[in-house]
Design a protein around this motif. Structure first.
Motif, short mmCIF file in Angstrom:
data_model
loop_
_atom_site.label_atom_id
_atom_site.label_comp_id
_atom_site.label_asym_id
_atom_site.label_seq_id
_atom_site.Cartn_x
_atom_site.Cartn_y
_atom_site.Cartn_z
N LEU A 35 -9.01 7.82 0.40
CA LEU A 35 -8.46 8.52 1.56
C LEU A 35 -7.54 9.67 1.21
O LEU A 35 -7.40 10.61 1.99
N HIS A 36 -6.92 9.62 0.02
CA HIS A 36 -5.87 10.59 -0.27
C HIS A 36 -6.10 11.41 -1.53
O HIS A 36 -5.43 12.43 -1.72
N ASN A 37 -7.02 11.00 -2.41
CA ASN A 37 -7.22 11.75 -3.66
C ASN A 37 -8.60 11.42 -4.24
O ASN A 37 -8.71 10.90 -5.36
N PRO A 38 -9.67 11.70 -3.52
CA PRO A 38 -11.00 11.22 -3.91
C PRO A 38 -11.56 11.83 -5.19
O PRO A 38 -12.55 11.34 -5.72
N CYS A 39 -10.95 12.90 -5.69
CA CYS A 39 -11.44 13.49 -6.95
C CYS A 39 -10.87 12.81 -8.18
O CYS A 39 -11.35 13.05 -9.30
N ALA A 40 -9.83 11.99 -8.00
CA ALA A 40 -9.18 11.37 -9.16
C ALA A 40 -10.06 10.28 -9.77
O ALA A 40 -10.52 9.39 -9.05
N SER A 83 0.80 -1.23 0.00
CA SER A 83 0.00 0.00 0.00
C SER A 83 0.83 1.28 0.00
O SER A 83 0.36 2.32 -0.46
N ILE A 84 2.08 1.23 0.48
CA ILE A 84 2.88 2.46 0.60
C ILE A 84 3.17 3.11 -0.75
O ILE A 84 2.85 4.29 -0.95
N PRO A 85 3.78 2.38 -1.72
CA PRO A 85 4.01 3.04 -3.01
C PRO A 85 2.71 3.41 -3.72
O PRO A 85 2.67 4.41 -4.46
N VAL A 86 1.66 2.62 -3.51
CA VAL A 86 0.36 2.95 -4.11
C VAL A 86 -0.13 4.30 -3.59
O VAL A 86 -0.53 5.18 -4.37
N ILE A 87 -0.09 4.49 -2.29
CA ILE A 87 -0.54 5.76 -1.69
C ILE A 87 0.30 6.93 -2.19
O ILE A 87 -0.23 7.98 -2.56
N GLU A 88 1.61 6.76 -2.23
CA GLU A 88 2.51 7.84 -2.65
C GLU A 88 2.21 8.29 -4.07
O GLU A 88 2.21 9.50 -4.37
N LEU A 89 1.95 7.34 -4.95
CA LEU A 89 1.68 7.69 -6.34
C LEU A 89 0.26 8.22 -6.53
O LEU A 89 0.03 9.16 -7.31
N VAL A 90 -0.70 7.63 -5.84
CA VAL A 90 -2.09 8.08 -5.97
C VAL A 90 -2.24 9.52 -5.50
O VAL A 90 -2.99 10.31 -6.11
N ARG A 91 -1.55 9.90 -4.44
CA ARG A 91 -1.64 11.26 -3.91
C ARG A 91 -1.39 12.32 -4.99
O ARG A 91 -2.01 13.37 -4.99
N TYR A 122 -17.53 1.40 -4.99
CA TYR A 122 -16.90 2.61 -4.44
C TYR A 122 -17.45 3.88 -5.09
O TYR A 122 -17.38 4.96 -4.51
N ALA A 123 -17.99 3.75 -6.30
CA ALA A 123 -18.69 4.90 -6.90
C ALA A 123 -20.02 5.13 -6.20
O ALA A 123 -20.40 6.28 -5.93
N ARG A 124 -20.72 4.05 -5.88
CA ARG A 124 -22.03 4.19 -5.26
C ARG A 124 -21.95 4.60 -3.79
O ARG A 124 -22.69 5.48 -3.34
N VAL A 125 -21.05 3.97 -3.04
CA VAL A 125 -21.00 4.19 -1.59
C VAL A 125 -20.18 5.42 -1.22
O VAL A 125 -20.57 6.21 -0.35
N TYR A 126 -19.05 5.61 -1.90
CA TYR A 126 -18.13 6.70 -1.53
C TYR A 126 -18.12 7.86 -2.53
O TYR A 126 -17.45 8.86 -2.31
N LEU A 132 -8.29 -3.31 -3.97
CA LEU A 132 -8.79 -2.62 -2.78
C LEU A 132 -7.76 -1.62 -2.25
O LEU A 132 -8.13 -0.52 -1.80
N ASN A 133 -6.48 -1.96 -2.32
CA ASN A 133 -5.44 -1.00 -1.94
C ASN A 133 -5.51 0.26 -2.79
O ASN A 133 -5.37 1.38 -2.28
N VAL A 134 -5.70 0.09 -4.08
CA VAL A 134 -5.78 1.24 -4.99
C VAL A 134 -7.01 2.09 -4.64
O VAL A 134 -6.93 3.33 -4.54
N LEU A 135 -8.14 1.45 -4.45
CA LEU A 135 -9.37 2.18 -4.14
C LEU A 135 -9.27 2.94 -2.82
O LEU A 135 -9.70 4.10 -2.71
N GLU A 136 -8.71 2.29 -1.82
CA GLU A 136 -8.57 2.95 -0.52
C GLU A 136 -7.60 4.12 -0.60
O GLU A 136 -7.83 5.17 0.04
#
Length: 354
Positions: free
Chosen positions: A119-124, A70-78, A188-192, A111-115
């Protein structure tokens, strides 16, 4: 939506794979910055990475990493303006051999990508590479008829192909892991409220595809013909697929991305449609005609989850974005043959002379 207005990169997980590198190349060519996350585990991906860097330099940043971490995923998604999630375990056979690994990559990795996005870039926007395997075998034996060298469904409703309304019937560990991921992305589109879209892809083929017996069957068939290698057909060879050239697939992905306000929360089937449907035996004949090589082949038992017939109805995607397949199968096969010849056969000749 104009995705080229800012300098944030489009993140492509699995971006050194076949479809991923073609997407990265197209995005960079049109002016986007691109970040690629790839674990470089599959054959050909390091070569694809070098190809991307040679063509685009600093416009494409390539990070070695795994979606299970999850660490590199979060860093890049941000830092991303959009996420195209293609990283996956892609072979049904591998999923049968190791279903836990298949689940960890396809379901947990997604799920790691979605989370990370939530949590870190919900507009993307998030686009997910799903598969027609989520529909399972789809048709029972008494619902298909064999006509010459291909199966066809008896129900005329299926003449236009399989629509998104077809019920899910997850079959094989691969079908289960991709189906779970498919539903998470949709939910994740419907709930979040995330701006996600799912593309359930049929057989994509074209340059930079290092096909093998388990995945990328069109490239595998063509390369086997060029090398004079004997093919094994699982089943009777009359099973039908619709084939989509990778350049057309890339344009479909970009159409969904650029129209995300229209496509968000949607699921789309993506393939070549009825006009590009072909059976395995028909493809062998086409390859023989195009390459001049006589293909030797034998038969083996059907594999788990094999579909006797699958053709995509792309009308929903066309209605939403205006996209439709443009490359006829014969034209696409010619492009793939040219690339395979240049990549494998010329290199083979040079090695023989060395």
């Amino acid at each position: 939506m104009n995705m080229t207005r800012d300098n944030k990169p489009v993140l492509i997980t699995g971006g050194c794979g076949f479809i991923g590198c073609n997407l990265a190349d197209r995005l960079a060519t049109r002016g986007d910055q691109v970040a690629v996350l790839d674990n470089h585990a599959r054959a050909g991906v390091r070569e694809n990475a070098q190809w991307l860097k040679s063509r685009h330099g600093d416009r494409i940043a390539i990070v070695t990493g795994d979606v299970r971490d999850s660490i590199p995923v979060i860093e890049l998604v941000r830092e991303a303006k959009a996420v195209l999630h293609l990283a996956a375990q892609v072979a049904v056979t591998s999923s049968v051999d190791d279903p836990v690994d298949d689940f960890e990559i396809n379901a947990r990795g997604t799920l790691n990508v979605l989370e990370a996005v939530r949590l870190h870039n919900p507009c993307a926007p998030v686009l997910f590479a799903s598969t027609n395997k989520v529909y399972g075998r789809l048709i029972r034996d008494n619902q298909i008829a064999r006509i010459d060298q291909r199966y066809q469904p008896i129900d005329p409703v299926l003449a236009a192909g399989v629509s998104e309304a077809a019920p899910l019937d997850l079959y094989s560990p691969y079908g289960c892991s991709k189906g779970a991921a498919d539903q998470y992305v949709h939910d994740y589109a419907r709930v979040y409220g995330l701006r996600t879209a799912v593309l359930r892809m049929s057989c994509i083929y074209g340059p930079r595809q290092f096909g093998n017996e388990d995945q990328g069957w069109i490239a595998h068939f063509l390369l086997s013909a060029l090398r004079g290698m004997r093919l094994t057909i699982y089943g009777d060879g009359c099973q039908v697929r619709d084939a989509l050239f990778v350049g057309d697939a890339v344009e479909a992905w970009l159409a969904v991305l650029d129209n995300i306000e229209t496509t968000r929360g949607r699921v789309f089937n993506l393939g070549g449609g009825p006009s590009n449907a072909v059976s395995l035996l028909e493809l062998i004949a086409l390859i023989s005609q195009g390459s001049g090589a006589k293909i030797q082949f034998g038969f083996a038992d059907w594999r788990p989850g094999d579909q006797p017939w699958y053709v995509t109805d792309v009308s929903a995607l066309t209605a939403a974005t205006g996209w439709q397949p443009k490359t006829p199968l014969v034209t696409g096969l010619g492009a793939l043959q040219s690339w395979l010849t240049a990549r494998f056969m010329q290199q083979r000749g040079q090695e023989a002379l060395a």
